[in-house]
Write a protein that holds these residues in place. Structure first.
Motif, PDB file in Angstrom:
ATOM      1  N   PRO A  24       1.389  -1.019  -0.072  1.00 34.15           N
ATOM      2  CA  PRO A  24      -0.321   0.094  -0.053  1.00 34.15           C
ATOM      3  C   PRO A  24       0.625   1.003   0.596  1.00 34.15           C
ATOM      4  O   PRO A  24       2.045   1.092   0.442  1.00 34.15           O
ATOM      5  CB  PRO A  24      -0.773  -0.154   1.173  1.00 34.15           C
ATOM      6  CG  PRO A  24      -0.060  -0.606   2.170  1.00 34.15           C
ATOM      7  CD  PRO A  24       0.461  -2.051   1.415  1.00 34.15           C
ATOM      8  N   LEU A  25       0.619   2.616  -0.354  1.00 35.92           N
ATOM      9  CA  LEU A  25       0.662   3.495  -0.576  1.00 35.92           C
ATOM     10  C   LEU A  25       0.305   4.200   0.545  1.00 35.92           C
ATOM     11  O   LEU A  25      -0.512   3.793   0.924  1.00 35.92           O
ATOM     12  CB  LEU A  25       0.908   4.794  -1.784  1.00 35.92           C
ATOM     13  CG  LEU A  25       1.592   4.709  -2.548  1.00 35.92           C
ATOM     14  CD1 LEU A  25       2.070   3.157  -3.547  1.00 35.92           C
ATOM     15  CD2 LEU A  25       1.274   5.225  -4.244  1.00 35.92           C
ATOM     16  N   PRO A  26       0.719   5.900   1.511  1.00 39.59           N
ATOM     17  CA  PRO A  26       0.235   5.925   2.193  1.00 39.59           C
ATOM     18  C   PRO A  26      -0.957   6.458   1.850  1.00 39.59           C
ATOM     19  O   PRO A  26      -1.142   6.666   0.220  1.00 39.59           O
ATOM     20  CB  PRO A  26       1.268   7.398   2.775  1.00 39.59           C
ATOM     21  CG  PRO A  26       2.441   6.602   2.149  1.00 39.59           C
ATOM     22  CD  PRO A  26       2.998   6.214   1.049  1.00 39.59           C
ATOM     23  N   SER A  27      -2.072   7.027   2.545  1.00 36.94           N
ATOM     24  CA  SER A  27      -3.410   7.380   2.069  1.00 36.94           C
ATOM     25  C   SER A  27      -3.371   8.937   1.476  1.00 36.94           C
ATOM     26  O   SER A  27      -1.841   9.604   1.773  1.00 36.94           O
ATOM     27  CB  SER A  27      -4.454   7.774   3.368  1.00 36.94           C
ATOM     28  OG  SER A  27      -3.026   8.534   4.629  1.00 36.94           O
ATOM     29  N   GLU A  28      -3.989   9.731   0.836  1.00 37.63           N
ATOM     30  CA  GLU A  28      -4.028  11.190   0.591  1.00 37.63           C
ATOM     31  C   GLU A  28      -3.822  11.992   1.259  1.00 37.63           C
ATOM     32  O   GLU A  28      -2.993  12.835   1.213  1.00 37.63           O
ATOM     33  CB  GLU A  28      -5.641  11.126  -0.054  1.00 37.63           C
ATOM     34  CG  GLU A  28      -5.216  10.627  -1.348  1.00 37.63           C
ATOM     35  CD  GLU A  28      -6.244  10.850  -2.862  1.00 37.63           C
ATOM     36  OE1 GLU A  28      -7.059  12.040  -1.687  1.00 37.63           O
ATOM     37  OE2 GLU A  28      -6.959  10.317  -3.609  1.00 37.63           O
ATOM     38  N   ARG A  39      -4.640  17.656  -1.160  1.00 39.80           N
ATOM     39  CA  ARG A  39      -5.289  16.427  -1.553  1.00 39.80           C
ATOM     40  C   ARG A  39      -4.854  16.540  -2.862  1.00 39.80           C
ATOM     41  O   ARG A  39      -4.938  15.681  -3.645  1.00 39.80           O
ATOM     42  CB  ARG A  39      -6.672  16.218  -0.744  1.00 39.80           C
ATOM     43  CG  ARG A  39      -5.929  15.521   1.029  1.00 39.80           C
ATOM     44  CD  ARG A  39      -7.273  15.100   1.430  1.00 39.80           C
ATOM     45  NE  ARG A  39      -7.534  13.558   0.874  1.00 39.80           N
ATOM     46  CZ  ARG A  39      -8.951  13.578   1.472  1.00 39.80           C
ATOM     47  NH1 ARG A  39      -9.420  13.483   2.283  1.00 39.80           N
ATOM     48  NH2 ARG A  39      -8.752  11.754   0.454  1.00 39.80           N
ATOM     49  N   MET A  40      -6.075  17.579  -3.401  1.00 40.57           N
ATOM     50  CA  MET A  40      -5.715  17.760  -4.861  1.00 40.57           C
ATOM     51  C   MET A  40      -4.695  17.136  -5.385  1.00 40.57           C
ATOM     52  O   MET A  40      -4.582  16.970  -6.980  1.00 40.57           O
ATOM     53  CB  MET A  40      -6.921  18.954  -5.361  1.00 40.57           C
ATOM     54  CG  MET A  40      -7.042  19.038  -6.333  1.00 40.57           C
ATOM     55  SD  MET A  40      -7.181  20.638  -7.677  1.00 40.57           S
ATOM     56  CE  MET A  40      -8.904  20.517  -6.115  1.00 40.57           C
ATOM     57  N   ARG A  61     -10.678   1.744   0.126  1.00 43.98           N
ATOM     58  CA  ARG A  61      -9.380   0.488   0.240  1.00 43.98           C
ATOM     59  C   ARG A  61      -7.875   1.611   0.823  1.00 43.98           C
ATOM     60  O   ARG A  61      -7.020   1.600   0.948  1.00 43.98           O
ATOM     61  CB  ARG A  61      -9.161  -0.377  -0.482  1.00 43.98           C
ATOM     62  CG  ARG A  61      -9.858  -0.782   0.135  1.00 43.98           C
ATOM     63  CD  ARG A  61     -10.518  -2.338  -0.573  1.00 43.98           C
ATOM     64  NE  ARG A  61      -9.074  -3.811   0.242  1.00 43.98           N
ATOM     65  CZ  ARG A  61      -8.426  -4.207  -0.854  1.00 43.98           C
ATOM     66  NH1 ARG A  61      -8.906  -4.963  -1.445  1.00 43.98           N
ATOM     67  NH2 ARG A  61      -7.262  -4.426  -0.023  1.00 43.98           N
ATOM     68  N   GLY A  62      -7.988   2.291  -0.459  1.00 41.55           N
ATOM     69  CA  GLY A  62      -6.556   2.664  -0.260  1.00 41.55           C
ATOM     70  C   GLY A  62      -5.880   2.613  -1.670  1.00 41.55           C
ATOM     71  O   GLY A  62      -6.449   2.136  -3.389  1.00 41.55           O
TER      72      GLY A  62
END
Length: 234
Positions: A24-28, A39-40, A61-62
């Protein structure tokens, strides 16, 4: 100076190069905090990575690293269709041009055509899933005009040739590189994107010229693998 999202994209590409499929990558929000942006801006970077097939974005989920396609062994004659299927993806094509036209000097020489002969010219964007990998300019001798009757969006030209008793048997390639320039639009990349250019000639089982193709691969989406001997020195 490059846009913020492009710099974030490059930083994430570096991380993905060391990631395993499914990581997984980190969340936005986490990425936005890490890079000090909105975040954009993070979303724009992730969208570009997803367009290149490097990550999969799963709603709720991500974002996850996708399996990287295996490079094509440079000394192996493999159709694009078969190669993409070997990655577990669906090959398709977007047809740009298909028809008969006068042969260029290079095409006449490669295919051993007379001065006034035409070629069967087929120009397609080749895709793996939704991702454009290559812009392919293929030409064939005029007696193979039946290829124009195929569904060029999904059918394999090599398979159609084999069904007619013509086996692509031996090939030779010349590799160069260039910026995408006028080819950027069909490949959905910036004009300065590096392209790997393969000019290929294939002959059939009788050593007769069968196909001359110039394929422009997006460098960040496609790779060739070379195996070589080291010359012994006294």
């Amino acid at each position: 100076m490059s846009p913020l999202y492009a710099r974030i994209e490059q930083a994430l590409r570096t991380r993905l190069a060391a990631a395993a499929a499914g990581d997984p990558l980190p969340s936005e929000p986490a990425l936005a905090a890490e890079f000090g942006v909105a975040r954009m801006t993070v979303r724009a970077a992730l969208d570009r990575l997803a367009a290149d097939g490097l990550v999969e974005r799963v709603p709720g989920r991500g974002t996850f690293a996708r399996p990287r396609p295996e490079p094509r062994p440079a000394g192996t004659l493999m159709s694009f269709h078969d190669q993409v299927r070997s990655w577990g993806q669906v090959p398709s094509s977007r047809v740009v041009e298909a028809g008969l036209r006068p042969a260029t000097a290079d095409e006449r020489a490669a295919l051993r055509l007379a001065s006034r002969e035409q070629v069967v010219a087929i120009v397609r964007v080749r895709l793996a899933g939704p991702v454009p990998l290559a812009l392919e300019h293929a030409c064939f001798p005029p007696h193979l005009a039946h290829l124009l009757e195929l569904d060029l969006r999904s059918e394999s030209l090599h398979r159609a040739l084999r069904e007619r008793g013509l086996s692509p048997t031996l090939g030779s390639s010349r590799l160069t590189a260039e910026a995408a320039g006028p080819h950027a639009g069909p490949l959905e990349v910036p004009a300065n994107e590096p392209l790997l250019v393969e000019t290929r000639l294939i002959v059939d089982q009788r050593a007769e010229p069968l196909e001359r193709t110039v394929s422009r691969y997006v460098g960040s989406r496609y790779a060739l693998q070379l195996t070589f001997d080291v010359e012994a020195r006294p």
